[in-house]
Write an enzyme that holds these catalytic residues in place. Structure first.
Site, mmCIF file in Angstrom:
data_model
loop_
_atom_site.group_PDB
_atom_site.id
_atom_site.type_symbol
_atom_site.label_atom_id
_atom_site.label_comp_id
_atom_site.label_asym_id
_atom_site.label_seq_id
_atom_site.Cartn_x
_atom_site.Cartn_y
_atom_site.Cartn_z
ATOM 1 N N GLN A 44 0.827 -1.197 0.000
ATOM 2 C CA GLN A 44 0.000 0.000 0.000
ATOM 3 C C GLN A 44 0.866 1.254 0.000
ATOM 4 O O GLN A 44 2.090 1.193 0.149
ATOM 5 C CB GLN A 44 -0.904 0.011 1.241
ATOM 6 C CG GLN A 44 -0.132 0.029 2.552
ATOM 7 C CD GLN A 44 -1.011 -0.247 3.743
ATOM 8 O OE1 GLN A 44 -2.162 0.179 3.802
ATOM 9 N NE2 GLN A 44 -0.470 -0.947 4.722
ATOM 10 N N ASP A 120 0.365 -8.007 11.556
ATOM 11 C CA ASP A 120 0.041 -7.051 10.497
ATOM 12 C C ASP A 120 0.803 -7.456 9.245
ATOM 13 O O ASP A 120 1.970 -7.867 9.326
ATOM 14 C CB ASP A 120 0.417 -5.623 10.906
ATOM 15 C CG ASP A 120 -0.302 -4.579 10.062
ATOM 16 O OD1 ASP A 120 -1.170 -3.889 10.602
ATOM 17 O OD2 ASP A 120 -0.001 -4.464 8.857
ATOM 18 N N ASP A 154 0.483 -12.002 6.588
ATOM 19 C CA ASP A 154 -0.947 -11.987 6.307
ATOM 20 C C ASP A 154 -1.669 -12.739 7.425
ATOM 21 O O ASP A 154 -1.271 -13.847 7.809
ATOM 22 C CB ASP A 154 -1.199 -12.668 4.960
ATOM 23 C CG ASP A 154 -2.670 -12.881 4.683
ATOM 24 O OD1 ASP A 154 -3.314 -11.940 4.201
ATOM 25 O OD2 ASP A 154 -3.162 -13.986 4.968
ATOM 26 N N ASP A 172 -9.222 -6.292 13.241
ATOM 27 C CA ASP A 172 -9.457 -4.887 12.890
ATOM 28 C C ASP A 172 -8.679 -4.596 11.612
ATOM 29 O O ASP A 172 -7.534 -4.136 11.653
ATOM 30 C CB ASP A 172 -8.993 -3.987 14.038
ATOM 31 C CG ASP A 172 -9.335 -2.521 13.801
ATOM 32 O OD1 ASP A 172 -10.154 -2.245 12.911
ATOM 33 O OD2 ASP A 172 -8.775 -1.663 14.515
#
Length: 311
Positions: A44, A120, A154, A172
């Site tokens: 990202q 994460d 992941d 989350d």
């Protein structure tokens, strides 16, 4: 460079096009702000933004993921303390999507907690949670706490290849979209069935279900998917319409029947007084009506991404 979006005025310099890849127009701060860091990771585009006389915000692909704000405090309390109240034990906690360290901070407030695993997929997000000074101050250094193990992986793969069991699992993560269909595998019936095997007896799962007031169908689909995976499910919400014009949705899942009466907050909180707790488990009928045609998310379909795209 300092940017100014006061009163919705557009940015007019030559960096506008590049900037929009990191900070979307819809989620741009009001007033002046500085971009402290822009990082393109394999997963990202991340931006670290400092508002003038205000908080630090962490963006992922143009949208705020978390920050040092009061709404982050509210979100973390709602997401963490409800499952911690219902779980039979609180020794081992798994956080999927815990790069900011804010949920870890809240889980560490329980003396019974012996081990927290914070997973994460993006190493840079974890690095920010561990080392960005304003965020470390906000999360009280949680990701550097000896009780906390951070894992760059992941979340689905981590659970598939890890045979440990946890008392509390908190998820989350961003919503699946047509640009990120792979995230659907972290909301699917198959994944929830796998999580069921990773729960200790008496354990619970809490899942952030996006903004209930914007996408009530999203929460309804997660509710239906959890039930299809064999869980007892208790949906709840956190109404911040007056302040933020939003109503946040969550689902609590367990392998035994659970109800509002099981929710007895064990520590002092800022935003979960008894009066609010009563309201949190009363889902307004305007949202429940959208749950009548709930579809189940699987590894092979695009149910949640399609809901996201419609909104």
């Amino acid at each position: 460079m300092v940017y100014d979006n006061k009163n919705g005025m557009p940015l007019l310099d030559a960096t506008t096009v590049s900037l929009r890849k990191y900070i979307s127009k819809d989620d741009e701060p009001d007033g002046k702000y500085r971009i402290l860091r822009k990082i393109k990771t394999p997963l990202q585009r991340i931006a670290v933004v400092k508002e003038k006389n205000g908080p630090v915000l962490i963006y992922g692909d143009g949208y705020v993921m978390f920050g040092t704000t009061e709404d982050d405090e509210m979100w973390a309390e709602a997401l963490v303390h409800i499952p911690m109240a219902v779980a039979k034990n609180r020794q081992r906690v798994l956080l999927i999507g815990g790069g900011g360290g804010i949920t870890a901070r809240e889980a560490l407030r329980y003396s019974e907690v012996k081990e927290i695993t914070s997973v994460d997929a993006d190493a840079i997000m974890i690095d920010i949670g561990k080392n960005l000074k304003p965020l470390v101050k906000f999360n009280k250094g949680s990701l550097n706490n000896p009780k906390v193990t951070t894992v760059v992986k992941d979340g689905r793969l981590f659970v598939e290849y890890n045979r440990q069991k946890w008392d509390v699992i908190i998820i989350d993560i961003p919503e699946p979209s047509e640009d990120s269909l792979g995230l659907g595998r972290l909301y699917s019936r198959e994944f929830y069935r796998l999580l069921k095997k990773r729960l200790q007896p008496g354990g619970v799962i809490a899942i952030a279900c996006s903004v209930l007031s914007v996408m009530p169908e999203f929460c309804g689909s997660i509710l239906a998917t959890l039930k299809a995976a064999g869980f007892y499910v208790l949906p709840y919400h956190f109404d911040v319409m007056k302040k933020y014009e939003e109503d946040w949705g969550f689902c609590l899942a367990a392998t035994r029947p659970i109800s509002q009466s099981d929710v007895k907050i064990l520590i002092r909180t800022r935003f979960l007084p008894r009066s609010r707790l009563k309201d949190m488990f009363r889902i307004p009928s305007k949202y429940r009506r959208k749950w009548k045609t709930r579809k189940i998310q699987t590894d092979r379909n695009r149910v949640l991404a399609q809901i996201h795209e419609r909104h």
